[in-house]
Write a protein that holds these residues in place. Structure first.
Motif, short mmCIF file in Angstrom:
data_model
loop_
_atom_site.label_atom_id
_atom_site.label_comp_id
_atom_site.label_asym_id
_atom_site.label_seq_id
_atom_site.Cartn_x
_atom_site.Cartn_y
_atom_site.Cartn_z
N THR A 9 0.82 5.32 0.84
CA THR A 9 0.19 6.43 1.52
C THR A 9 1.09 7.65 1.40
O THR A 9 2.24 7.54 0.96
CB THR A 9 -0.04 6.09 3.01
OG1 THR A 9 1.24 5.97 3.66
CG2 THR A 9 -0.82 4.79 3.17
N GLY B 268 0.82 -1.20 0.00
CA GLY B 268 0.00 0.00 0.00
C GLY B 268 0.85 1.25 0.00
O GLY B 268 1.92 1.29 0.63
N PHE C 110 -7.44 3.41 6.33
CA PHE C 110 -6.35 4.37 6.22
C PHE C 110 -6.93 5.78 6.23
O PHE C 110 -8.05 6.01 5.75
CB PHE C 110 -5.57 4.16 4.91
CG PHE C 110 -4.84 2.85 4.83
CD1 PHE C 110 -3.50 2.76 5.22
CD2 PHE C 110 -5.47 1.70 4.39
CE1 PHE C 110 -2.82 1.56 5.14
CE2 PHE C 110 -4.80 0.50 4.31
CZ PHE C 110 -3.47 0.43 4.69
N THR D 251 -9.37 4.42 -2.78
CA THR D 251 -8.16 5.24 -2.74
C THR D 251 -8.45 6.69 -3.12
O THR D 251 -9.45 7.00 -3.75
CB THR D 251 -7.11 4.67 -3.72
OG1 THR D 251 -7.66 4.65 -5.05
CG2 THR D 251 -6.71 3.26 -3.34
N THR E 45 -5.45 8.23 4.53
CA THR E 45 -5.35 8.50 3.09
C THR E 45 -4.58 7.36 2.45
O THR E 45 -3.45 7.06 2.86
CB THR E 45 -4.62 9.83 2.80
OG1 THR E 45 -5.32 10.91 3.44
CG2 THR E 45 -4.57 10.09 1.30
N LEU E 46 -5.18 6.73 1.48
CA LEU E 46 -4.55 5.63 0.74
C LEU E 46 -4.47 6.02 -0.72
O LEU E 46 -5.49 6.35 -1.34
CB LEU E 46 -5.34 4.33 0.92
CG LEU E 46 -4.81 3.10 0.19
CD1 LEU E 46 -3.46 2.68 0.76
CD2 LEU E 46 -5.81 1.94 0.30
N ALA F 185 -3.01 0.50 -3.79
CA ALA F 185 -2.88 -0.80 -3.13
C ALA F 185 -2.79 -1.89 -4.18
O ALA F 185 -3.58 -1.89 -5.13
CB ALA F 185 -4.05 -1.05 -2.18
N ALA G 185 -9.86 -1.86 -3.07
CA ALA G 185 -9.28 -0.70 -2.41
C ALA G 185 -10.08 0.54 -2.75
O ALA G 185 -10.49 0.73 -3.90
CB ALA G 185 -7.82 -0.52 -2.81
N ASN H 79 -11.07 5.66 3.04
CA ASN H 79 -10.03 4.92 2.33
C ASN H 79 -9.73 3.63 3.09
O ASN H 79 -9.51 3.65 4.31
CB ASN H 79 -8.77 5.76 2.21
CG ASN H 79 -8.89 6.84 1.15
OD1 ASN H 79 -7.92 7.51 0.81
ND2 ASN H 79 -10.08 7.06 0.61
N ASN H 80 -9.71 2.50 2.37
CA ASN H 80 -9.52 1.22 3.04
C ASN H 80 -9.08 0.16 2.05
O ASN H 80 -9.16 0.34 0.82
CB ASN H 80 -10.80 0.77 3.74
CG ASN H 80 -11.93 0.50 2.77
OD1 ASN H 80 -12.01 -0.58 2.18
ND2 ASN H 80 -12.82 1.47 2.58
#
Length: 658
Positions: free
Chosen positions: A8, A6, A426, A401, A428-429, A432, A399, A409-410
């Motif tokens: 970030t 991932g 997250f 994003t 901020t992502l 991924a 994801a 975001n996850n």
């Protein structure tokens, strides 16, 4: 071991399923790029590009290069291609630049030594045209497109010189994974494999249509052909660009042409068409526009990794999902729904169709059998932006994003039947992906016997996607109404008339354009009007502009013949003859339908007949409303005949179980 990589704003992290905390790999970098075996990660920093070992998180190779904005790896990961920001030339004059477009210097680096082996000044470089260099599968050569010419560079001379291949008007290319007819890809720098086939897109020029062609770059004795002729070519209009997609066997190429403007004014997002080009010149007549079953945009199309099937998601919502074989023949209808994405697992056994972006996030998992039949394994709802299968083909990573979505975001991981295995949030992502695995690390496996046995016994049901409660208007909420039964004939998410299943071939009917329907002789509104027109001509009528159906429609031939004298005996005779023809046709169709309903009619024909009778019933009701408003004197003889047939229609509907 399944691991996610991932990215970030703080850096690039490695997250292993079963572990709580991610492992930091390196600081903030560019888009995630891993080598083919998944052992190393490429990351661009300010002033350098580093090759980082994913296990030890230490830099293995570092290339000093300022202002790198675009980068890519060759097919085997042996070479790195970088592109810098536009800058000034040696004489101090500013380089041409227009919103990121301008001059940039591209370099090819040998990752084993960290040395630059090739550099070139490129113009108009952006993300849409990247990568500029197209590598063969063994990295023994790469190709670079210039105006009307393809330059071919070979590894044997250190990429120091090139050979020219002239293809006039070329606007983009894609190389087949293996040369046509190749059996093995085991090569060495001293004995490279023959050059692969080249698929080229040719834009529209001065009113001539755009097109795509497949070219063989080598002739007899492996001699490079300077001006090759296309082995297969397909022309098409209304295209500004195209995406070229080869299957893994190198036997066929799909061309997704697109235009920013839809000439039919039906789509805000432009227009897309899908075309099929076989690589074998003996099958050049099979180069066709893919017969999609529904009009509208092409949301996604993906070849199976085995190269024997491809899936299309196309049409206005609800989109239609169809499985085609490698010969571009539709073999399985997966129905319609709120979908815009399809993803195959690495072995071509499982696949998932999903609806992301502004769609609710439904994901449906399928198992494709060797016969082409597809069996649903499970379903789940998970709004996301991207989806990718794990290297072992058992897990799906989704994801959400940024900058596509700034909230929630996850990362989520689901099994091949829809069971959630991981949910990591997250702040901020940015990106991924799965960590790649070495080739041969995993083998293709079917569904586990334990799960199949549990499903067969009813102990483990297929995971179903959750449904939202129906909308209740405010005035009904105040009255205490908690739910409203939806209209079964109105559904923006799914088409209730769809019947997924294997597509039958050899029906004897020729293919029709998208949106057209087959009308049997003697049935339908058009056939009825033609019969009446022939009856009027046979009766000696001079023609007229009045509408026998009473719906305001005027036949083209009738309008051309001019009005008939009022009260003409010929016109009266024509009306009586038309009524007789319509009555005979109605009685014949009713007799045929009744005989079929006794046991000779299949389910599809029964439903079609019910819809036709219900349509006639609605027309009769409209005539009754017309009588209430204007009286029965406003009816034509044909309309009176239609009213008289109401009892027969109701009896037939009852016999069909409607």
């Amino acid at each position: 071991m399944n691991c996610n990589v991932g990215r970030t704003p703080e850096g690039i992290q490695l997250l292993t399923i079963g572990e709580q905390e991610p492992k930091g790999i390196c600081g903030t970098g560019s888009a995630i790029m891993c080598t083919e075996d998944g052992s190393r990660l490429l990351s661009a920093f300010q002033g350098s590009v580093r090759l980082v070992d994913l296990d030890s998180a230490e830099a293995v190779t570092e290339v000093q290069e300022e202002g790198v904005v675009l980068s890519s790896l060759s097919n085997t990961g042996a070479f790195l291609v970088t592109c810098q920001r536009p800058g000034k030339a040696e004489d101090g004059s500013p380089a041409k630049n227009l919103k990121g477009w301008g001059r940039g210097e591209g370099r090819v680096w040998d990752l084993a030594t960290g040395a630059c082996v090739f550099s070139h000044a490129a113009k108009q470089v952006n993300k849409d045209s990247w990568p500029l260099l197209h590598w063969t599968s063994d990295d023994q050569a790469f190709m670079h497109v210039v105006t009307n010419t393809v330059h071919v560079y070979g590894r044997s001379d250190g990429f120091s010189a090139y050979r020219k291949v002239t293809i006039k008007g070329i606007g983009g290319l894609a190389l087949s994974p293996v040369p046509f007819g190749a059996v093995t890809t085991n090569t060495t720098p001293q004995q490279p494999q023959p050059l692969p086939l080249l698929a080229a897109f040719l834009p529209e020029v001065k009113g001539s249509p755009a097109g795509a062609g497949i070219y063989a770059l080598e002739g007899a004795g492996a001699v490079l052909v300077p001006e090759p002729q296309p082995l297969v070519r397909k022309s098409f209009f209304r295209s500004q660009g195209a995406k070229l997609m080869w299957n893994s066997r190198g036997s066929a190429c799909l061309v997704l042409s697109y235009a920013d403007f839809d000439a039919t004014n039906q789509s805000y997002y432009g227009e897309q068409k899908l075309h099929y080009l076989p690589a074998d010149p003996a099958r050049s007549d099979e180069a066709v526009t893919v017969p999609l079953p529904k009009e509208g945009p092409v949301h996604d199309v993906q070849w199976s990794p085995t190269g024997d099937y491809f899936i299309t998601v196309a049409g206005f919502m609800p989109a239609k999902v169809t499985l085609f074989n490698a010969a571009c023949k539709p073999v399985y209808d997966l129905g319609s729904g709120p979908y815009n994405l399809v993803r195959w697992n690495p072995f071509g056994r499982f696949f998932a169709i999903a609806g992301f972006g502004n769609l609710p996030g439904d994901i449906v998992f399928y198992d494709k059998k060797t016969s082409g039949t597809c069996k649903q394994m499970g379903a789940v709802r998970s709004p996301a932006v991207s989806a990718e299968w794990s290297p072992d083909g058992r897990l799906l990573l989704t994801a959400t994003t940024a900058p596509r979505l700034r909230v929630d975001n996850n990362i989520k991981v689901f099994t091949y039947h829809g069971e959630e295995r991981l949910h990591q949030r997250f702040e901020t992502l940015l990106e991924a992906r799965w960590r790649p695995a070495p080739r041969g690390a995993f083998q293709d496996r079917p569904q586990s016997p334990e799960r199949l046995e549990a499903v067969a016994k009813g102990g483990e049901a297929v995971v179903a996607a959750p449904t939202k409660p129906s909308y209740v208007p405010p005035h009904l909420r105040a009255a205490g109404v908690s739910s409203v039964a939806p209209n079964p004939r109105f559904n923006l998410a799914r088409d209730e008339d769809d019947k997924p299943g294997k597509i039958k071939t050899g029906s004897g009917r020729s293919a029709l354009p998208p949106g057209a329907e087959f009308v049997a002789a003697g049935n339908g509104k058009a056939a009825s009007k033609n019969a009446k027109r022939r009856a009027r001509k046979k009766g000696g009528a001079a023609g007229g502009s009045d509408d026998p159906e009473g719906d305001g429609a005027v036949e083209g031939d009738e309008a051309a013949e001019g009005p008939s004298p009022s009260g003409a005996p010929a016109a009266l005779a024509a009306e009586q003859a038309a009524a007789a023809v319509a009555s005979t046709s109605l009685q014949g169709s009713q007799h045929s339908a009744v005989s079929q309903s006794a046991g000779e009619m299949d389910e599809e024909a029964r439903q079609k007949r019910i819809r036709a009778l219900q349509k006639k019933q609605r027309q009769i009701q409209e005539l009754k409303d017309k009588i209430s408003a204007q009286g029965d004197k406003a009816l034509t003889p044909e309309q009176r005949e239609k009213l008289a047939s109401e009892k027969a229609i109701l009896d037939e509907l009852a016999s069909l179980g409607a």
